[in-house]
Design a protein around this motif. Structure first.
Motif, PDB file in Angstrom:
ATOM      1  N   GLU A 109       0.687  -1.254   0.039  1.00 51.77           N
ATOM      2  CA  GLU A 109       0.203  -0.017   0.021  1.00 51.77           C
ATOM      3  C   GLU A 109       0.693   1.397   0.017  1.00 51.77           C
ATOM      4  N   GLU A 112       2.442   1.837  -3.466  1.00 52.55           N
ATOM      5  CA  GLU A 112       1.155   2.188  -4.301  1.00 52.55           C
ATOM      6  C   GLU A 112       0.999   3.527  -4.070  1.00 52.55           C
ATOM      7  N   ARG A 113       0.765   4.029  -2.887  1.00 51.72           N
ATOM      8  CA  ARG A 113       0.452   5.642  -2.541  1.00 51.72           C
ATOM      9  C   ARG A 113       1.728   6.327  -3.108  1.00 51.72           C
ATOM     10  N   ASN A 115       3.707   5.665  -5.693  1.00 55.16           N
ATOM     11  CA  ASN A 115       3.787   5.875  -6.928  1.00 55.16           C
ATOM     12  C   ASN A 115       2.547   6.617  -7.628  1.00 55.16           C
ATOM     13  N   ASN A 116       1.551   6.494  -7.302  1.00 50.67           N
ATOM     14  CA  ASN A 116       0.324   6.816  -7.628  1.00 50.67           C
ATOM     15  C   ASN A 116      -0.311   7.949  -7.172  1.00 50.67           C
TER      16      ASN A 116
END
Length: 304
Positions: A109, A112-113, A115-116
């Motif tokens: 998680e 993901e946070r 990178n996005n």
């Protein structure tokens, strides 16, 4: 002659030593009588005259039914403890797998946070400080406030909902059965039967209790004698006959079976109740003086 004023002074705010003794304060000791001591022909478990006696290597006598029931109960208890310990180990492994899976999910998680999302990459000296403060960028906000976080993690002994609970841990159980009297390791194969020679009943006499004698010197067994049994045949003799005859001839005088010193087991006995015999014949109890203890009605034990 009247007593001293110090013993009759009752206007003090505390108990004097003499007042405490009159109320029964402190350790009270009393010598046990003969009726409180186990005789030599009694089972160590049921405390009754033994039936089909078995002896352990330390010299404790048991009824055959009593010691078999005791060892069986210990086996069941050991089996239950082993199952409980195995369940605890299985639960620990499951919790460890869940913790590792949760950590891996949190790392995914965060990746993901980063990178996005709008979360910056923490680098430099202030990286750990920013992580600890909960700052994740200009557009990020705290999920919970400081007060809510403190209330969620607070542990209070005076609040039932916030009382910390310590998990009960089960230690690895021992798989050995023990003697109920001597607390040493004991197996069923270590027990051996003993054979007492009964005293011949004369005409007109009625023996309420079992009477036994030494088959070598025909001495009646009492608690004052030290008895010994042979592992190979189970015959019981007095210790004097064992030292004078059996160990010198290296044979049992009843069945003529060869025996050595390692085959002789000295039987444990309770005692006679006399002051000069045996040890541990004195019972002690500690009592304190307090409100509602009722010690004022207790007569002190006279020490001799």
């Amino acid at each position: 002659m009247p007593q001293r004023h110090s013993k009759n002074n009752n206007d003090l705010a505390f108990f004097t030593y003499d007042e405490k003794r009159k109320l029964g304060y402190g350790t009270q000791r009393q010598r046990l009588g003969k009726e409180s001591i186990k005789p030599f022909h009694a089972c160590c478990i049921c405390l009754k005259p033994f039936i089909d006696p078995l002896c352990c290597p330390k010299g404790h006598l048991f009824c055959k039914e009593c010691i078999l029931h005791c060892l069986l109960a210990q086996k069941k208890d050991i089996k239950r403890k082993i199952a409980s310990f195995a369940a605890q180990q299985k639960q620990d492994q499951e919790e460890e797998l869940e913790r590792q899976a949760l950590l891996k999910e949190q790392e995914l998680e965060a990746f993901e946070r980063q990178n996005n999302g709008a979360d910056p990459l923490f680098t430099g000296k202030n990286a750990m400080a920013d992580k600890g403060s909960g700052f994740h960028g200009a557009n990020s906000v705290r999920v919970t406030s400081y007060e809510e976080e403190a209330l969620r993690t607070m542990k209070a002994f005076w609040l039932p909902s916030a009382t910390p609970e310590a998990p009960e841990r089960v230690d690895a159980p021992s798989t050995d059965t023990v003697c109920p009297e001597g607390k040493e390791k004991l197996k069923l194969k270590d027990l051996f039967p003993v054979c007492f020679t009964e005293l011949s009943k004369e005409s007109g006499e009625n023996f309420l209790d079992p009477n036994f004698m030494c088959p070598c010197c025909n001495t009646t067994f009492t608690n004052t004698l030290t008895l010994a049994a042979l592992k190979i045949c189970g015959h019981v003799f007095c210790k004097k006959c064992v030292d004078n005859f059996l160990l010198k001839d290296n044979a049992c005088t009843v069945c003529s079976r060869p025996c050595k010193l390692k085959h002789v087991v000295t039987l444990e006995k309770g005692g006679t109740g006399f002051a000069g015999h045996d040890e541990g014949l004195q019972a002690s109890v500690f009592k304190h003086v307090g409100s509602g203890s009722g010690m004022g009605l207790t007569r002190p034990v006279i020490r001799t």
